[in-house]
Motif scaffolding. Structure first.
Motif, PDB file in Angstrom:
ATOM      1  N   TYR A 191       0.619  -1.375   0.302  1.00  0.00           N
ATOM      2  CA  TYR A 191      -0.035   0.050   0.270  1.00  0.00           C
ATOM      3  C   TYR A 191       1.066   1.219   0.385  1.00  0.00           C
ATOM      4  CZ  TYR A 191      -4.497   3.058   0.945  1.00  0.00           C
ATOM      5  OH  TYR A 191      -5.249   2.882   1.301  1.00  0.00           O
ATOM      6  N   HIS A 194       0.855   6.943   1.629  1.00  0.00           N
ATOM      7  CA  HIS A 194      -0.671   7.936   1.404  1.00  0.00           C
ATOM      8  C   HIS A 194      -1.161   8.822   2.818  1.00  0.00           C
ATOM      9  CE1 HIS A 194      -2.367   3.947   2.569  1.00  0.00           C
ATOM     10  NE2 HIS A 194      -2.531   4.128   3.140  1.00  0.00           N
ATOM     11  N   ASP A 196      -4.593   9.000   5.195  1.00  0.00           N
ATOM     12  CA  ASP A 196      -5.664   8.776   5.425  1.00  0.00           C
ATOM     13  C   ASP A 196      -7.015   9.936   5.655  1.00  0.00           C
ATOM     14  OD1 ASP A 196      -4.405   6.091   5.310  1.00  0.00           O
ATOM     15  OD2 ASP A 196      -5.413   5.349   8.068  1.00  0.00           O
ATOM     16  N   HIS A 264       2.075   7.831   5.489  1.00  0.00           N
ATOM     17  CA  HIS A 264       1.997   6.163   5.660  1.00  0.00           C
ATOM     18  C   HIS A 264       1.474   5.278   4.548  1.00  0.00           C
ATOM     19  CE1 HIS A 264      -2.023   6.359   6.403  1.00  0.00           C
ATOM     20  NE2 HIS A 264      -1.706   4.846   6.260  1.00  0.00           N
TER      21      HIS A 264
END
Ligand code: PD2
Ligand code: ZN
Length: 287
Positions: A191, A194, A196, A264
């Motif tokens: 992932y 980005h 959140d 993160h």
């Protein structure tokens, strides 16, 4: 310093003096010591210092055009406890970072809770979607190569128990949480980094915010550990949290802005499989 010792009233002059001390590079302890030496009680001095500097930083942030800060979930860490009482479970505090606020918890989930969550989630997995801030809908995202599913909030006894534990641990109402999301990463899945929170500049964001306001904190719980890779990384502060089963990483963001340094990601899984459950917490009741 001009103090009214009798009433211990924090005047604008005192606040100005506190800001000047901070700007001159004096640390909090020496400022409090100076105030105590001139007759202030320590409690009042600490409160005056904290509120003054918080207010000063906030007005500077607003002047720079940042979105306003809002209250966020926060575990009770004032006296540096090694363990926190999360109601039905004693949770270990393994690592604490102040800014950005990142807390690593140990033993938040029991092994059998991790296994049960995986067993319940497995038949419901689909390619992970992310919220499409351009439209307010959902879309497949090339940066997110995991498979996932959402539980409804309070969907079953296990989910309800874990949600109650989290609410107690980070002191935030259960009703402000989104449903638990379970994600599965096979070898190579990741992932990419980005934020959140929902980007206030995107056209779909106002629609998303109608349901509970902004996200203000994230808790990533590790359900199954890969053999290599798969850590949760915070590139701005060069931190990598190991995805150890039963442990969790919590982080909060008081404004939807990169200045929170809460960028993160989930590093690629190099060997084995990684399972996580994520709880996102909103400003308000999430329906
Ligand atoms: O799997 C992770 O470590 C991870 C990384 C970044 C999870 C999330 N974000 C998330 O669920 O938001
Ligand atoms: Zn994330």
């Amino acid at each position: 310093m001009n103090t009214t010792r009798a009433r211990q009233q924090v005047t604008p002059d005192l606040r100005k003096w506190i800001v000047e001390q901070a700007q001159a590079g004096h640390g909090a302890e020496s400022v409090v010591r100076a105030m105590v030496a001139s007759g202030w009680s320590e409690d009042v001095a600490v409160e005056a210092l904290e509120s003054t500097l918080r207010g000063h930083l906030e007005s500077q942030a607003l002047a720079r055009g940042l979105p306003p800060a809002v209250p966020v979930p926060e575990p009770e860490l004032d006296e540096s406890p090694l363990y926190l009482d999360a109601g039905d479970r004693r949770v270990a505090v393994l690592q604490v970072m102040a800014d950005p606020r990142i807390v690593v918890f140990g033993d938040l989930l029991a092994d059998d809770e991790c296994e049960q969550l995986i067993a319940l989630a497995r038949p419901r997995l689909a390619r992970s979607l992310t919220v499409a801030t351009r439209t307010g809908g959902e879309e497949v995202n090339a940066d997110r190569t995991s498979q996932g599913m959402f539980f409804q909030r309070g969907e079953n006894d296990l989910v309800r128990r874990i949600e109650q534990r989290i609410a107690r641990l980070v002191r935030w109402p259960e009703e402000h949480g989104e449903g638990l999301q379970v994600l599965h990463y096979g070898p190579g899945a990741e992932y990419k980094p980005h934020y959140d929170y929902f980007d206030p500049g995107e056209p779909g964001t106002p629609t998303i915010l109608q349901r509970g306001g902004q996200r203000v904190a994230t808790l990533v719980m590790y359900l199954a550990e890969p053999e290599k890779g798969g850590g949760t990384v915070f590139p701005d502060v060069h931190l990598e949290v190991a995805p150890r089963r039963g442990n969790a990483v919590f982080f909060s963001y008081e404004r939807p802005h990169p200045s929170t340094r809460t960028l993160h990601g989930g590093a690629p899984v190099l060997a084995g499989e990684k399972w996580i459950a994520t709880k996102w917490l909103r400003e308000r009741r999430f329906e």
